[in-house]
Design a protein around this motif. Structure first.
Motif, short mmCIF file in Angstrom:
data_model
loop_
_atom_site.label_atom_id
_atom_site.label_comp_id
_atom_site.label_asym_id
_atom_site.label_seq_id
_atom_site.Cartn_x
_atom_site.Cartn_y
_atom_site.Cartn_z
N MET B 62 0.74 -1.27 -0.04
CA MET B 62 0.05 0.01 -0.09
C MET B 62 0.92 1.32 -0.20
SD MET B 62 -2.94 -0.67 2.82
CE MET B 62 -1.89 -0.40 4.34
N PRO B 63 0.32 2.54 -0.64
CA PRO B 63 1.05 3.47 -0.49
C PRO B 63 0.96 4.19 1.06
CG PRO B 63 -1.01 3.96 -1.80
CD PRO B 63 -0.84 2.45 -1.25
N ILE B 64 1.66 3.64 1.87
CA ILE B 64 1.42 3.75 3.37
C ILE B 64 1.86 5.43 3.48
CG2 ILE B 64 2.44 3.52 5.83
CD1 ILE B 64 1.86 0.50 5.22
N ILE B 65 3.04 5.65 3.17
CA ILE B 65 3.64 7.05 3.22
C ILE B 65 2.55 8.16 3.00
CG2 ILE B 65 5.52 8.50 3.04
CD1 ILE B 65 6.55 6.28 4.54
N GLN B 66 2.05 7.86 1.70
CA GLN B 66 1.33 9.00 0.92
C GLN B 66 0.13 8.96 1.90
OE1 GLN B 66 1.74 10.82 -1.65
NE2 GLN B 66 -0.39 11.73 -1.33
N MET B 67 -0.52 7.95 2.34
CA MET B 67 -1.79 7.89 3.13
C MET B 67 -1.59 8.40 4.38
SD MET B 67 -3.88 4.38 1.77
CE MET B 67 -2.91 3.19 2.26
N LEU B 68 -0.38 8.24 5.26
CA LEU B 68 -0.08 8.62 6.40
C LEU B 68 -0.09 10.39 6.15
CD1 LEU B 68 2.46 6.53 7.86
CD2 LEU B 68 0.27 6.95 8.74
N GLY B 237 0.24 -11.09 9.79
CA GLY B 237 1.43 -10.29 10.21
C GLY B 237 1.64 -9.00 9.62
N SER B 238 1.36 -8.95 8.16
CA SER B 238 1.68 -7.68 7.55
C SER B 238 0.45 -6.45 7.89
CB SER B 238 1.64 -7.58 6.02
OG SER B 238 2.31 -8.95 5.69
N LEU B 239 -0.84 -7.13 7.89
CA LEU B 239 -2.10 -6.47 8.44
C LEU B 239 -1.58 -5.90 9.52
CD1 LEU B 239 -4.77 -5.47 7.89
CD2 LEU B 239 -5.77 -7.50 8.76
N MET B 240 -1.02 -6.66 10.69
CA MET B 240 -0.78 -6.12 11.98
C MET B 240 0.26 -4.95 11.94
SD MET B 240 -3.10 -7.14 14.20
CE MET B 240 -4.30 -7.05 12.94
N ALA B 241 1.22 -5.27 11.16
CA ALA B 241 2.12 -4.27 10.76
C ALA B 241 1.55 -2.98 10.50
CB ALA B 241 3.35 -4.65 9.79
N ALA B 242 0.82 -2.87 9.36
CA ALA B 242 0.14 -1.85 8.98
C ALA B 242 -0.85 -1.09 9.87
CB ALA B 242 -0.92 -1.98 7.60
N THR B 243 -1.32 -1.89 10.52
CA THR B 243 -2.33 -1.45 11.71
C THR B 243 -1.47 -0.64 12.84
OG1 THR B 243 -3.74 -3.37 11.32
CG2 THR B 243 -4.19 -1.97 13.37
N THR B 244 -0.47 -1.41 13.05
CA THR B 244 0.51 -0.62 14.09
C THR B 244 0.92 0.62 13.69
OG1 THR B 244 1.40 -2.82 14.75
CG2 THR B 244 2.61 -0.95 15.55
N ILE B 245 1.40 0.94 12.25
CA ILE B 245 1.84 2.25 11.83
C ILE B 245 0.83 3.21 11.97
CG2 ILE B 245 2.82 3.17 9.73
CD1 ILE B 245 3.86 0.39 8.80
N SER B 246 -0.52 2.60 11.67
CA SER B 246 -1.62 3.64 11.36
C SER B 246 -1.80 4.14 12.97
CB SER B 246 -2.99 2.83 10.74
OG SER B 246 -3.47 2.17 11.92
N CYS B 247 -1.70 3.51 13.92
CA CYS B 247 -1.87 3.96 15.23
C CYS B 247 -0.68 4.70 15.82
CB CYS B 247 -2.72 3.26 15.81
SG CYS B 247 -2.24 1.74 16.29
N ILE B 248 0.59 4.65 15.29
CA ILE B 248 1.88 5.16 15.83
C ILE B 248 1.71 6.65 16.16
CG2 ILE B 248 4.27 5.81 15.50
CD1 ILE B 248 4.46 3.19 14.42
N PRO B 249 0.97 7.59 15.27
CA PRO B 249 0.85 8.69 15.58
C PRO B 249 0.16 9.25 16.76
CG PRO B 249 0.84 8.49 13.36
CD PRO B 249 0.63 7.29 14.05
N ILE B 250 -1.16 8.45 16.88
CA ILE B 250 -1.85 8.57 18.00
C ILE B 250 -1.41 8.23 19.22
CG2 ILE B 250 -4.11 7.93 19.04
CD1 ILE B 250 -4.38 9.71 16.59
#
Lengths: 320, 271
Positions: B62-68, B237-250
């Motif tokens: 996913m374009p994670i950086i762009q979405m963040l 595993g990757s889904l949990m990685a993406a989930t972790t990244i998504s709540c790091i700022p919070i």
């Protein structure tokens, strides 16, 4: 002579302009509050009240939201269709199930926890509060993803643990089982709320004057009696506040989990009224049906809210 | 003495149980994101051979950086606009008595009764008409004024001493001057707390962004995550990685400003 006249005239002119500017200033003062409120009121008008009215109108029309097409007026057809739709009836039952089911998590358990842990000292209390709060700040999508993984039918921790303990011998597909699905959604929503509610009740409890309890204890009142005769009446504003919140918001809290975990299924067994509105609108492209449901439930929730408001005015006991 | 002690033990037991229930899912998310392919399907509580593989896969998928970045733009813009509109409105409501004040309070309070699902269709049509779909502004605009923020600001303005406002007015200070130079510096911490709540809510928002953005490049992180959850690839595993990244700022905001956040939620209630 003319010099004097000129001065007089210019004085008069000055007076007139002064009056004018004062009048302008006065009318500006009159308009100022509205000017400051304008951005907020305009935005709420455009994005809340105007669309709400459009929804009321759309409730009597048929429209698939295709650009270039016009809605057709169909009278009460949408409302009749609603009550012939099985999922809609399901969704009403579930909305009631979720609304009542959330009360132990938003009121009963938090209140008991707050009472049980009252009088804890500052720093320790803050550590607990910090942890209790985490579910509240996580995004619904995050929570949905984690729970979906925890309750995964084949490899989730819950299924693995249940089998290890010998409680079950096969895998349970929690989110595709009509019984488990809605209970899980309820528990997830409750999990998100319980810590927050406990903190709210704790805060309300610390505001109660300790003298009441001491006086009651001197009179020989048991802890249980103190709870019933002092704590609960004095917490009644908080209880009614949480009750209002639970009733008005439980369907919105559950919406996200329904969307992420079950999409309302299986067979509409976990859907709620707001999810049906979303489905009618954006899956079936039936704006009229969605709006009819929205209109109906706006009225229902308004009546409930007015009722709760009256209840709060009548029964909430304030310690002045 | 002994009785008091047993009560304290029971208290701590209850609180520790509650704390575990509250944070365990988060713990499970983080450790799952570090488990390798063979370990992810076991119930081990600590990864035996921690790996970054899941994160690499998530970033590739996913374009994670762009979405963040999109989430950050949307949440910041929404917070600023909500604070600005509520500061102005809150000031007017505290400072002046004027015709229609009661009506305005009524209109503000009634918005609690309007669920977003009841206005989403007309709003969706409008956003598409003005061409703001696939645009962060389209996500922000319907939420640019928040009743919750207005009433919270109003509450905190009300406790501000009027004598100070009157004194400033006699000194010839304009209304905006009073608002931004006299009141705001004094209630800064309240406004900051409110801003944090608004930011968290905006970051977590997902129904409306989901309707407005279809392209992953324009979507906030929550939308990307949701489509990942629903895509039924068995990459937990990757889904949990993406989930972790998504709540790091919070979680970072929470880690540093935890006391602020809890206090203001208690004071302001929930949205």
């Amino acid at each position: 002579m003319s010099e004097v006249k000129r001065i007089i005239v210019s004085e008069q002119e000055k007076k007139v302009t002064e009056q004018k500017s004062r009048r302008a200033a006065r009318s500006l003062i009159k308009w100022k509050p509205y000017l400051f409120l304008l951005p907020a009121i305009l935005l709420l008008g455009v994005w809340m009240y105007k669309p709400l009215l459009s929804t009321f109108v759309l409730a009597f029309q048929k429209w698939s939201m295709v650009p270039g097409t016009e809605p057709i007026t169909v009278g009460l057809d949408n409302f009749i269709r609603l009550f012939q739709t099985k999922d809609f009836i399901h969704s009403i039952e579930n909305t009631i199930f979720y609304t009542i089911g959330i009360l132990p998590f938003s009121i009963i358990i938090p209140m008991l926890l707050a009472v049980a842990t009252n009088g804890l000292n500052g720093r320790v209390k803050n550590v607990y509060r910090a942890m209790f709060f985490i579910p509240m700040i996580l995004a619904p999508v995050t929570v949905g993803a984690i729970w979906r993984w925890l309750f995964h039918p084949a490899n989730g921790l819950v299924n693995l643990t249940l089998q290890k303990l010998g409680i079950t011998d096969g895998n349970i597909s929690f989110f595709t089982d009509p019984v488990y699905a809605k209970w899980l959604i309820l528990f997830m929503t409750g999990w998100g709320l319980i810590g927050f509610s406990t903190i709210i009740f704790s805060a309300a409890l610390t505001n109660i004057n300790r003298d009441y309890f001491e006086a009651a204890a001197l009179d020989g009142a048991t802890k249980w009696k103190q709870l019933l005769t002092i704590t609960i009446p004095l917490l009644s504003p908080t209880i009614l506040f949480m009750l209002t919140m639970s009733i008005l918001f439980s369907s919105q809290f559950t919406f996200a989990y329904i969307d992420i975990l079950t999409a309302g299924g299986p067979f509409g067994s976990s859907t709620n009224i707001y999810y049906e509105m979303y489905k009618y609108g954006f899956n079936n492209l039936n704006a009229g049906l969605s709006s009819a449901a929205a209109t109906l439930f706006f009225i229902v929730f308004a009546i409930i809210a007015i009722g709760l408001n009256l209840l709060t005015k009548k029964f909430a006991f304030y310690d002045n | 003495m002994k009785r008091i002690k047993s009560i304290t033990v029971l208290q701590h037991f209850l609180l520790i149980m509650m704390s575990i229930i509250a944070i365990f899912p988060l713990y499970w998310m983080i450790i799952s994101s570090f488990k390798n392919e063979s370990e992810i399907f076991t119930s081990s509580f600590i990864p035996q051979a921690p790996t970054w593989q899941n994160y690499l896969y998530a970033f590739a998928e996913m374009p994670i950086i762009q979405m963040l970045f999109n989430s950050f733009v949307v949440a910041t813009l929404m917070t600023i606009l909500q604070l600005a509109t509520s500061l102005l409105a809150g000031y007017a409501l505290v400072r002046w008595n004027f015709k229609g004040k009661l009506l305005i309070f009524t209109l503000l309070s009634l918005t609690w009764l309007i669920p977003f699902q009841a206005v989403m269709i007309p709003n969706y049509v409008l956003i598409n008409q003005i061409g703001l779909n696939e645009n962060p502004l389209g996500i922000v605009l319907p939420f640019a004024a928040s009743t919750f923020a207005i009433l919270s600001i109003y509450q905190s303005f009300k406790s501000f001493p009027t004598a100070l406002i009157d004194a400033a007015r006699l000194d010839g200070e304009s209304d905006l001057g009073i608002l931004f130079r006299i009141i705001l510096p004094n209630i800064r911490s309240t406004v900051v707390s409110l801003g944090i709540i608004l930011f968290i809510n905006a970051w977590n928002e997902y129904l409306w962004p989901m309707l407005v953005t279809k392209e992953m490049e324009n979507a906030p992180i929550q939308i990307g995550l949701k489509s990942f959850v629903n895509s039924d690839v068995n990459m937990w595993g990757s889904l949990m990685a993406a989930t972790t990244i998504s709540c790091i700022p919070i979680l970072l905001i929470y880690l540093f400003l935890q006391k602020h956040i809890v206090d203001s939620f208690v004071r302001f209630g929930i949205k």
